[in-house]
Structure formats: C-alpha cells, structure tokens
Design a protein around this motif. Sequence first.
Motif, short mmCIF file in Angstrom:
data_model
loop_
_atom_site.label_atom_id
_atom_site.label_comp_id
_atom_site.label_asym_id
_atom_site.label_seq_id
_atom_site.Cartn_x
_atom_site.Cartn_y
_atom_site.Cartn_z
N ARG A 99 42.74 42.88 45.29
CA ARG A 99 41.94 43.31 44.13
C ARG A 99 42.84 43.54 42.92
O ARG A 99 42.54 43.09 41.81
N LEU A 100 43.97 44.21 43.12
CA LEU A 100 44.90 44.45 42.01
C LEU A 100 45.49 43.14 41.48
O LEU A 100 45.66 42.98 40.27
N ASP A 101 45.78 42.21 42.38
CA ASP A 101 46.30 40.91 41.97
C ASP A 101 45.26 40.15 41.14
O ASP A 101 45.58 39.52 40.14
N ALA A 102 43.99 40.24 41.55
CA ALA A 102 42.91 39.58 40.80
C ALA A 102 42.77 40.21 39.41
O ALA A 102 42.57 39.50 38.42
N GLU A 103 42.88 41.54 39.32
CA GLU A 103 42.80 42.21 38.03
C GLU A 103 43.96 41.79 37.14
O GLU A 103 43.81 41.56 35.94
N GLU A 104 45.16 41.69 37.71
CA GLU A 104 46.33 41.30 36.94
C GLU A 104 46.20 39.86 36.44
O GLU A 104 46.54 39.55 35.30
N THR A 105 45.66 38.98 37.29
CA THR A 105 45.46 37.59 36.89
C THR A 105 44.44 37.50 35.76
O THR A 105 44.62 36.75 34.80
N ALA A 106 43.37 38.29 35.85
CA ALA A 106 42.35 38.30 34.80
C ALA A 106 42.93 38.84 33.50
O ALA A 106 42.65 38.33 32.42
N ALA A 107 43.78 39.85 33.57
CA ALA A 107 44.39 40.41 32.37
C ALA A 107 45.34 39.41 31.74
O ALA A 107 45.43 39.30 30.51
N ASP A 108 46.05 38.65 32.56
CA ASP A 108 46.97 37.62 32.04
C ASP A 108 46.20 36.50 31.34
O ASP A 108 46.67 35.94 30.36
N SER A 109 45.02 36.16 31.81
CA SER A 109 44.25 35.07 31.20
C SER A 109 43.66 35.50 29.86
O SER A 109 43.35 34.66 29.02
N ASN A 110 43.52 36.80 29.60
CA ASN A 110 42.99 37.30 28.32
C ASN A 110 44.08 37.39 27.26
O ASN A 110 43.77 37.54 26.08
#
Length: 138
Positions: A99-110
Amino acid sequence: MRFLIIGIVIAVIFWVISIVDCAVQPETRHRGVGKKAWIAIVVLLPVIGGALWFAVGRTTIGARRAPIAPDDNPEFLSSIGSTYDQNERIRRIEEELARLDAEETAADSNKPAPKPEPERPADGDDSAPRGGATGATN
C-alpha cells in the motif's frame, strides 16, 4: 574374620555412594521408575539396589531420547499457533508495504517531469566549437 569386616565396610561405602548418587541426580536422569522409587530400592536392597541403580536406573548425560512423533510433542504443538501468528503478521506487513509503495508511485506520477538537459556534442564531433581559440592551429 578380617575379610568379612573389610567386605562389610566396602558394602556400606558402596551403599552410601549409591544412595547419594541416586538422590543427587535430576529427575530426568532416572530411567524406569521415578526418583523416589529408585531411592527406596537402593535403601531397602543395599548392595543389590545400588548395583541395579548403576546398571539400569542411571542414564548417561549423552543418552538420547527416542524421537517423539509431532502430534505427541508438546513443544511442536505449542509452536503451531505461534507460526500461524508470525505468518499472519508477515502478511499484514507485506500488505502495508504494498500500500505504501502504491502511494509512493502515485505521488511520483503527480510530480512534474524533470527538465531535459541540453544536448552536448559527442566526442569526435568536429561541428561544434571546443572552447578556447577558434580557428587556431598548432
């Protein structure tokens, strides 16, 4: 007569040593019957009880116990629950990390894309000036 007295003294010494050895040994080193039963055998049958104690009742330190089936081993049975708990904890931690990895990936795409660096001429490209004196030859 002298040999009889020496024999009695040796028998008494052996009897006392047998009683003390039987009493001092931990319960796990008594084979067959329990510790109290062995002490009673050694006390009630002075020479014969001592001989039985040293021959049959006393186990050695390196003596191995027979293997126990897993369903009869209380240590194994108690570890089953803890193994399940450990596996459950590992599963929860892995889910949280995903879940944290998915949040970090989403933050990187923004984030805005980084500016591209200006192109530099490749080595051996004579079309670009190299700095220093222009048109000078050695």
